[in-house]
Scaffold this motif. Structure first.
Motif, PDB file in Angstrom:
ATOM      1  N   ASN A 189      22.459  88.056  41.250  1.00 46.86           N
ATOM      2  CA  ASN A 189      23.612  87.525  41.176  1.00 46.86           C
ATOM      3  C   ASN A 189      24.243  86.633  41.298  1.00 46.86           C
ATOM      4  OD1 ASN A 189      26.644  87.604  39.933  1.00 46.86           O
ATOM      5  ND2 ASN A 189      27.240  88.529  41.611  1.00 46.86           N
ATOM      6  N   HIS A 288      26.700  83.567  44.416  1.00 50.90           N
ATOM      7  CA  HIS A 288      27.493  84.505  43.920  1.00 50.90           C
ATOM      8  C   HIS A 288      27.758  84.568  42.301  1.00 50.90           C
ATOM      9  CE1 HIS A 288      27.562  87.453  46.936  1.00 50.90           C
ATOM     10  NE2 HIS A 288      27.064  86.663  47.243  1.00 50.90           N
ATOM     11  N   PHE A 291      28.560  89.237  38.004  1.00 51.94           N
ATOM     12  CA  PHE A 291      28.033  90.200  38.478  1.00 51.94           C
ATOM     13  C   PHE A 291      28.297  90.939  39.858  1.00 51.94           C
ATOM     14  CE2 PHE A 291      26.270  88.131  35.247  1.00 51.94           C
ATOM     15  CZ  PHE A 291      26.752  88.586  33.744  1.00 51.94           C
ATOM     16  N   ALA A 295      25.795  94.208  41.469  1.00 49.47           N
ATOM     17  CA  ALA A 295      25.307  93.660  42.782  1.00 49.47           C
ATOM     18  C   ALA A 295      24.538  94.530  43.970  1.00 49.47           C
ATOM     19  CB  ALA A 295      25.294  92.154  43.150  1.00 49.47           C
TER      20      ALA A 295
END
Length: 335
Positions: A189, A288, A291, A295
């Motif tokens: 992610n 990040h 998602f 994740a």
């Protein structure tokens, strides 16, 4: 890692940013942060300093060999001898190969593959004189099992693996104490899906089980402090690599049927969406990506792999205990 100097390329976001923080948490003295986006690098530097390490921001395009060499010179001049060099910088494009221009293909290759080559060469120039140091290449399951619509990136990751194997053999031939390892990642992610170049008008996404960048960062720091030729991160990466060794033709057909739709969400994106292939783009993303809900923050497979000696000992003890319990009643009956 106590007090050592670490270089992380592609440190402004994603796995590189998470790895920079992880090295600081592990006790590194200084983490040198290399990437193109100075503003985002300064943000990473704040996180590294908050974790107790010094941070050195070096704005550099990893596709420029001379600039990479100057960056290495600056790191050693301002921070000290480089103990660990992590090659993580990457660029990609989602597109059928027939729609990729030569310039786009060259750029992905120059950043992802040649950036790793240039980083490795600059690191080795300094490590050889000391006969010490570790180089970690951030790879992917795609270094073994290519998928459609990412030919440039998959080719670059395959090339990194071939290059690394060659360098490793040379180091062994020279009886060098320098270590070089490759960490093969699963879907992660990261913000790359928000700003990568794509010619598909749907939002790109990682394939299969998705992990947070911190999972990859743990493997990278472990590779820097232990010696292992390769580390596979996440069960999907292991399955993909092993199956490709056993049934590559079958996987070709599976990829042809399924991998197109698995790489994109239903969310449309405009054809003129800014991308970072040639120039950085502003965004709110850090380590990040978008998602978060999908994740995973941990990987049992990775824990087992990094502790395989312990796991092996426990399994051996369990086997011996089971055998003993099986045999003891028989001996009693004989008496």
């Amino acid at each position: 890692m106590q007090g050592q100097v670490v270089v992380v390329t592609g440190a402004n976001a994603g796995v590189g940013r998470a790895a920079a923080r992880a090295f600081a948490d592990a006790g590194a003295g200084c983490v040198a942060l290399l990437a193109r986006d100075r503003e985002r690098l300064e943000s990473t530097a704040q996180e590294v300093r908050a974790a107790g390490a010094k941070a050195l921001v070096v704005e550099v395009d990893m596709a420029d060999a001379a600039a990479v060499e100057r960056a290495a010179e600056r790191v050693e001049a301002e921070a000290g001898p480089i103990a660990v060099w992590v090659n993580n910088a990457m660029a990609t494009i989602f597109s059928p190969v027939g729609e990729i221009t030569p310039e786009e293909f060259a750029r992905v290759t120059e950043v992802t593959y040649l950036g790793t080559v240039y980083g490795t060469m600059s690191a080795l120039r300094r490590m050889r004189s000391r006969n010490a140091g570790t180089i970690v290449q951030v790879g992917s399951a795609l270094a073994y099992r290519s998928i459609p619509l990412q030919s440039a990136y998959c080719g670059a990751k395959h090339a990194i693996r071939g290059f690394t194997d060659s360098v490793r053999s040379e180091l062994i031939h020279d009886n060098s104490a320098i270590r070089i390892s490759m960490v093969q990642l699963p879907g992660v992610n990261t913000p790359q899906f928000e700003w990568c170049r794509t010619k598909i008008h749907q939002h790109p996404q990682p394939v299969g089980t998705v992990y947070q960048p911190e999972v990859a960062a743990r493997a990278i720091v472990w590779a820097a402090t232990h010696y292992r030729r390769e580390i596979y991160v996440g069960l999907p990466a292991v399955v993909s690599i092993v199956l490709n060794k056993m049934l590559p033709g079958v996987l070709d057909k599976v990829m042809a049927r399924r991998a197109y739709e698995q790489q994109f969400t239903a969310e449309p994106i405009p054809a003129d969406r800014p991308d970072n292939l040639f120039h950085p783009v502003p965004s709110p993303y850090r380590a990040h990506g978008s998602f978060e809900r999908r994740a995973h923050a941990s990987s049992p497979q990775l824990w087992t792999s990094l502790h395989r000696d312990l796991v092996g000992s426990v399994l051996a003890l369990a086997a011996v205990s089971t055998l003993a319990w099986t045999l003891l009643p028989r001996r009693r009956l004989r008496r």
